[in-house]
Write a protein that holds these residues in place. Structure first.
Motif, PDB file in Angstrom:
ATOM      1  N   GLU A  65       0.862  -1.185   0.000  1.00 24.81           N
ATOM      2  CA  GLU A  65       0.000   0.000   0.000  1.00 24.81           C
ATOM      3  C   GLU A  65       0.892   1.227   0.000  1.00 24.81           C
ATOM      4  OE1 GLU A  65      -2.784  -0.213   3.225  1.00 24.81           O
ATOM      5  OE2 GLU A  65      -3.501  -2.187   2.614  1.00 24.81           O
ATOM      6  N   PHE A  66       0.433   2.274  -0.665  1.00 22.48           N
ATOM      7  CA  PHE A  66       1.228   3.484  -0.798  1.00 22.48           C
ATOM      8  C   PHE A  66       0.439   4.690  -0.322  1.00 22.48           C
ATOM      9  CE2 PHE A  66       2.791   0.492  -3.962  1.00 22.48           C
ATOM     10  CZ  PHE A  66       4.161   0.531  -3.730  1.00 22.48           C
ATOM     11  N   ASP A  67       1.091   5.562   0.454  1.00 22.60           N
ATOM     12  CA  ASP A  67       0.437   6.795   0.881  1.00 22.60           C
ATOM     13  C   ASP A  67       0.668   7.920  -0.120  1.00 22.60           C
ATOM     14  OD1 ASP A  67       3.110   7.060   1.450  1.00 22.60           O
ATOM     15  OD2 ASP A  67       2.842   7.799   3.486  1.00 22.60           O
ATOM     16  N   LYS A  68       1.677   7.762  -0.976  1.00 23.61           N
ATOM     17  CA  LYS A  68       1.930   8.706  -2.064  1.00 23.61           C
ATOM     18  C   LYS A  68       1.880   7.916  -3.370  1.00 23.61           C
ATOM     19  CE  LYS A  68       5.967  10.051  -1.014  1.00 23.61           C
ATOM     20  NZ  LYS A  68       7.286  10.623  -0.796  1.00 23.61           N
ATOM     21  N   PRO A  69       1.453   8.557  -4.456  1.00 23.02           N
ATOM     22  CA  PRO A  69       1.339   7.838  -5.735  1.00 23.02           C
ATOM     23  C   PRO A  69       2.673   7.258  -6.211  1.00 23.02           C
ATOM     24  CG  PRO A  69       0.373  10.042  -5.876  1.00 23.02           C
ATOM     25  CD  PRO A  69       1.070   9.957  -4.561  1.00 23.02           C
TER      26      PRO A  69
END
Length: 183
Positions: A14-18
């Motif tokens: 999962e990523f909090d920034k693209p």
């Protein structure tokens, strides 16, 4: 047959920034390459990432294109795709070994690369491995790149950019017997 074996697959990161990846593909066997690309795109999109695609003549050019892109662009990671089917000459070994070795060396230098260049004995083996509903090696290569990006983000900020890295919290002067000083 390897296609019937089961193996563990890591959950999607999962990523909090693209994230933005470059898919570099050698479409020598276009139908196989198209399936590999479809699998890679779907995997990247599944984590909310974006992608761009660059085409090169063959598997030997894939690492070079990734190297150029890394020096001149801002991708978070790379997906190397193509297919090499054994023929009657030793060219197969050269292409397989040299493209794989170049990708591995770039990975050891910190690039996040998923290697999906198929190296097979027959076209049928390539078709099975490229099939999005089957082994989906294009999706697997994208997943590998995404996992490496996630690890890189977990372990530290991007080192790209201009200037110096900030000093660490503590430092030690050569010959200082008292140990590190705090900044």
């Amino acid at each position: 047959m390897a296609g019937h074996e089961t193996h563990h697959t890591l959950p999607r990161p999962e990523f909090d920034k693209p994230v933005k990846l470059l898919i570099v593909v050698a479409p020598y066997y276009k139908d196989i390459a198209d399936n590999l690309v479809a699998g890679a795109k779907a995997e990247i999109e599944a984590v909310g990432g974006t992608w761009d695609v660059a085409f090169v003549p063959g598997a030997l050019e894939v690492p070079t294109a990734i190297g150029i892109a890394d020096r001149r662009s801002n991708f978070d990671g790379y997906v190397a795709l193509g297919c090499v089917i054994r023929g009657e000459t030793t060219h197969y070994e050269t292409v397989c070994n040299d493209s794989s070795r170049a990708l591995q060396l770039m990975g050891l230098q910190g690039l996040c690369i998923g290697n999906g260049i198929l190296t097979v004995e027959t076209r049928k083996q390539a078709e099975v491995r490229a099939d999005v509903t089957g082994q989906n090696k294009g999706g697997g290569a994208a997943a590998a790149a995404l996992h490496l990006i996630a690890l890189g983000r977990k372990w530290g900020a991007s080192s790209k950019g201009v200037g110096f890295k900030p000093p660490s919290e503590s430092y030690q002067i050569a010959g200082d017997k008292n140990g590190p000083s705090t900044a």
